[in-house]
Write a protein that holds these residues in place. Structure first.
Motif, PDB file in Angstrom:
ATOM      1  N   GLN A  54       5.710 -43.760  17.958  1.00  0.00           N
ATOM      2  CA  GLN A  54       4.669 -44.800  18.010  1.00  0.00           C
ATOM      3  C   GLN A  54       3.383 -44.289  18.663  1.00  0.00           C
ATOM      4  O   GLN A  54       2.756 -44.972  19.466  1.00  0.00           O
ATOM      5  CB  GLN A  54       5.188 -46.030  18.762  1.00  0.00           C
ATOM      6  CG  GLN A  54       6.443 -46.633  18.171  1.00  0.00           C
ATOM      7  CD  GLN A  54       6.220 -47.169  16.756  1.00  0.00           C
ATOM      8  OE1 GLN A  54       5.388 -48.024  16.540  1.00  0.00           O
ATOM      9  NE2 GLN A  54       6.972 -46.636  15.801  1.00  0.00           N
ATOM     10  N   THR A  55       2.988 -43.073  18.313  1.00  0.00           N
ATOM     11  CA  THR A  55       1.762 -42.497  18.859  1.00  0.00           C
ATOM     12  C   THR A  55       0.880 -41.965  17.738  1.00  0.00           C
ATOM     13  O   THR A  55       1.329 -41.771  16.604  1.00  0.00           O
ATOM     14  CB  THR A  55       2.066 -41.346  19.846  1.00  0.00           C
ATOM     15  OG1 THR A  55       2.788 -40.316  19.146  1.00  0.00           O
ATOM     16  CG2 THR A  55       2.874 -41.833  21.028  1.00  0.00           C
ATOM     17  N   PHE A  56      -0.368 -41.705  18.089  1.00  0.00           N
ATOM     18  CA  PHE A  56      -1.333 -41.070  17.188  1.00  0.00           C
ATOM     19  C   PHE A  56      -1.718 -39.705  17.764  1.00  0.00           C
ATOM     20  O   PHE A  56      -1.818 -39.550  18.988  1.00  0.00           O
ATOM     21  CB  PHE A  56      -2.589 -41.927  17.038  1.00  0.00           C
ATOM     22  CG  PHE A  56      -2.400 -43.159  16.209  1.00  0.00           C
ATOM     23  CD1 PHE A  56      -2.770 -43.176  14.867  1.00  0.00           C
ATOM     24  CD2 PHE A  56      -1.848 -44.306  16.758  1.00  0.00           C
ATOM     25  CE1 PHE A  56      -2.590 -44.320  14.108  1.00  0.00           C
ATOM     26  CE2 PHE A  56      -1.677 -45.454  16.002  1.00  0.00           C
ATOM     27  CZ  PHE A  56      -2.047 -45.457  14.670  1.00  0.00           C
ATOM     28  N   GLN A  76       5.748 -42.616  13.355  1.00  0.00           N
ATOM     29  CA  GLN A  76       6.653 -43.744  13.484  1.00  0.00           C
ATOM     30  C   GLN A  76       7.795 -43.481  14.468  1.00  0.00           C
ATOM     31  O   GLN A  76       8.388 -44.419  15.002  1.00  0.00           O
ATOM     32  CB  GLN A  76       7.230 -44.113  12.110  1.00  0.00           C
ATOM     33  CG  GLN A  76       6.201 -44.551  11.086  1.00  0.00           C
ATOM     34  CD  GLN A  76       5.524 -45.860  11.457  1.00  0.00           C
ATOM     35  OE1 GLN A  76       6.052 -46.639  12.254  1.00  0.00           O
ATOM     36  NE2 GLN A  76       4.354 -46.122  10.890  1.00  0.00           N
ATOM     37  N   LYS A  86      -0.023 -42.830  11.999  1.00  0.00           N
ATOM     38  CA  LYS A  86       0.814 -43.007  13.187  1.00  0.00           C
ATOM     39  C   LYS A  86       2.158 -42.318  13.005  1.00  0.00           C
ATOM     40  O   LYS A  86       2.742 -42.352  11.933  1.00  0.00           O
ATOM     41  CB  LYS A  86       1.021 -44.502  13.467  1.00  0.00           C
ATOM     42  CG  LYS A  86       1.840 -44.773  14.731  1.00  0.00           C
ATOM     43  CD  LYS A  86       1.927 -46.256  15.040  1.00  0.00           C
ATOM     44  CE  LYS A  86       2.881 -46.969  14.106  1.00  0.00           C
ATOM     45  NZ  LYS A  86       3.114 -48.361  14.527  1.00  0.00           N
ATOM     46  N   GLU A  96      -0.153 -46.197  20.647  1.00  0.00           N
ATOM     47  CA  GLU A  96      -0.822 -46.991  19.624  1.00  0.00           C
ATOM     48  C   GLU A  96      -1.667 -48.123  20.206  1.00  0.00           C
ATOM     49  O   GLU A  96      -2.635 -48.555  19.597  1.00  0.00           O
ATOM     50  CB  GLU A  96       0.190 -47.570  18.635  1.00  0.00           C
ATOM     51  CG  GLU A  96       1.183 -48.541  19.234  1.00  0.00           C
ATOM     52  CD  GLU A  96       2.081 -49.157  18.161  1.00  0.00           C
ATOM     53  OE1 GLU A  96       1.615 -49.327  17.021  1.00  0.00           O
ATOM     54  OE2 GLU A  96       3.246 -49.446  18.475  1.00  0.00           O
ATOM     55  N   ILE A  99      -5.163 -46.391  20.955  1.00  0.00           N
ATOM     56  CA  ILE A  99      -5.887 -45.571  19.984  1.00  0.00           C
ATOM     57  C   ILE A  99      -7.196 -46.214  19.548  1.00  0.00           C
ATOM     58  O   ILE A  99      -8.181 -45.517  19.242  1.00  0.00           O
ATOM     59  CB  ILE A  99      -4.986 -45.269  18.745  1.00  0.00           C
ATOM     60  CG1 ILE A  99      -5.616 -44.176  17.868  1.00  0.00           C
ATOM     61  CG2 ILE A  99      -4.718 -46.525  17.956  1.00  0.00           C
ATOM     62  CD1 ILE A  99      -5.730 -42.844  18.552  1.00  0.00           C
TER      63      ILE A  99
END
Length: 361
Positions: free
Chosen positions: A278-280, A275, A273, A238, A241
């Motif tokens: 914690q990545t896209f 949760q 995102k 995150e 991004i």
């Protein structure tokens, strides 16, 4: 008792104390900045196949690895409920048609009531007109006149009520007929859904059920996707991004092709995102396509987010606390720009003629 340090060890200690620290001067040259991402390869247009109804898998028209086209049968599900539902819907449709037809007991009964009411109104109208003329000639009683007038008006209202009832009933029967027809057509569509077909040109990547096993509407029974076009699914932290945008170049290394680097370009950035980690999710497409690809191949990618051709930079391991360097004049604070795993751009604080020292381990 005296102890003496051996001569060789003493020499090593003396020389190690006097060993000069590594020093360099900043250099001008190109620098690139990257964002790291983990990689997973998936077919384009990948989707999971679900059954429209519960049942038993009766027949498999394809096997894993087969190529398919839109409308091609994949699986056949057996269940008696749809056929019964279709028969019941047809019976309801036929009944609705009969209720609306001219011979319907519902509408014909109202028509008979209307005809009876019309005859009564005609008869009451004759008696009322006759009594009205007599009353105008001052013949007969006022009570008789008002009684005939009331009977006439009641007959008139009754006829209007029956005519309205007929129109309302006919509208209701027409609506019921249309609803019954829609239910019947829908039951036919649902029955056809038991032969599941492909929605795309592609390949069968997985069949999750075998012949004779039960099938439900909430679990997938197959997986289909493109046979030739693959997408690179990347997970980006995150904090990185916001640095990405469509069209940026990626350099992909796959575990299956350990010593090769393949070029790709970002074509989609998912805004939601994850949760959990914690990545896209970011998708890219190969511009330099590997010879063979399979779903699930993994690797890593470096996404190019910036590049300069001629800038002052130093090796990353000469930077202290992310913003300082050791010089002949002591510790100096510097302003950094682009950076990667090896080099850091220096925007201010030192020049190309400044000697800098590698930090002591």
């Amino acid at each position: 008792m005296c102890r003496f340090i051996p001569a060789i060890l003493l020499c090593l200690l003396i020389f190690s104390c006097d060993k000069p620290r590594d020093k360099i001067k900043p250099t001008f040259g190109p620098i690139s900045e990257f964002v790291y991402a983990s990689v997973n390869i998936q077919p384009d247009s990948l989707y999971e196949v679900f059954s429209a109804v519960n049942g038993i898998l009766e027949k498999e028209f394809v096997v894993e690895g087969d190529t398919v086209e839109p409308g091609q049968p994949l699986l056949q599900i057996i269940n008696s409920n749809p056929r019964l539902n279709t028969k019941n819907a047809l019976l309801a449709y036929d009944l609705a048609k009969k209720n609306l037809s001219g011979n319907s007991t519902i509408l014909s009964g109202i028509k008979e009531e209307i005809e009876t009411a019309r005859l009564k109104l005609n008869n009451d109208s004759i008696y009322f007109k006759r009594q009205e003329k007599l009353w105008q000639q001052e013949i007969g009683s006022k009570v008789t006149y008002e009684q005939k007038k009331l009977e006439y008006e009641l007959s008139k209202n009754q006829l209007e009520l029956l005519q309205n009832k007929y129109s309302r009933t006919r509208n209701e029967l027409e609506t019921q007929l249309q609803q019954a027809y829609n239910n019947y057509k829908n039951s036919l569509i649902i029955t056809e859904d038991y032969t599941i077909t492909s929605k795309i040109n592609g390949m069968v990547y997985a069949l999750y059920k075998k012949k004779g096993e039960s099938v439900t509407t909430i679990e997938p029974i197959a997986s289909l996707g493109s046979a030739s076009v693959f997408v690179i699914e990347m997970l980006v932290d995150e904090v990185d991004i916001v640095k990405l945008q469509k069209g940026q170049q990626c350099f992909v290394v796959l575990d299956a092709y350990e010593n090769e680097v393949f070029k790709a370009v970002i074509h989609k950035i998912y805004p939601k995102k994850d949760q959990m980690n914690q990545t896209f999710k970011v998708e890219a497409r190969f511009t330099d396509i590997p010879p063979t690809l399979y779903p699930g191949l993994s690797g890593e990618a470096n996404i190019l987010i910036g590049q300069k051709e001629n800038t002052l930079s130093i090796p990353r391991d000469y930077l202290i606390e992310d913003s300082k360097v050791s010089t002949d004049d002591g510790m100096i604070k510097v302003q950094v720009g682009m950076e990667n795993l090896e080099m850091v751009e220096i925007l201010s604080g030192i020049t190309k003629d400044t000697w800098i020292y590698r930090p002591s381990p």
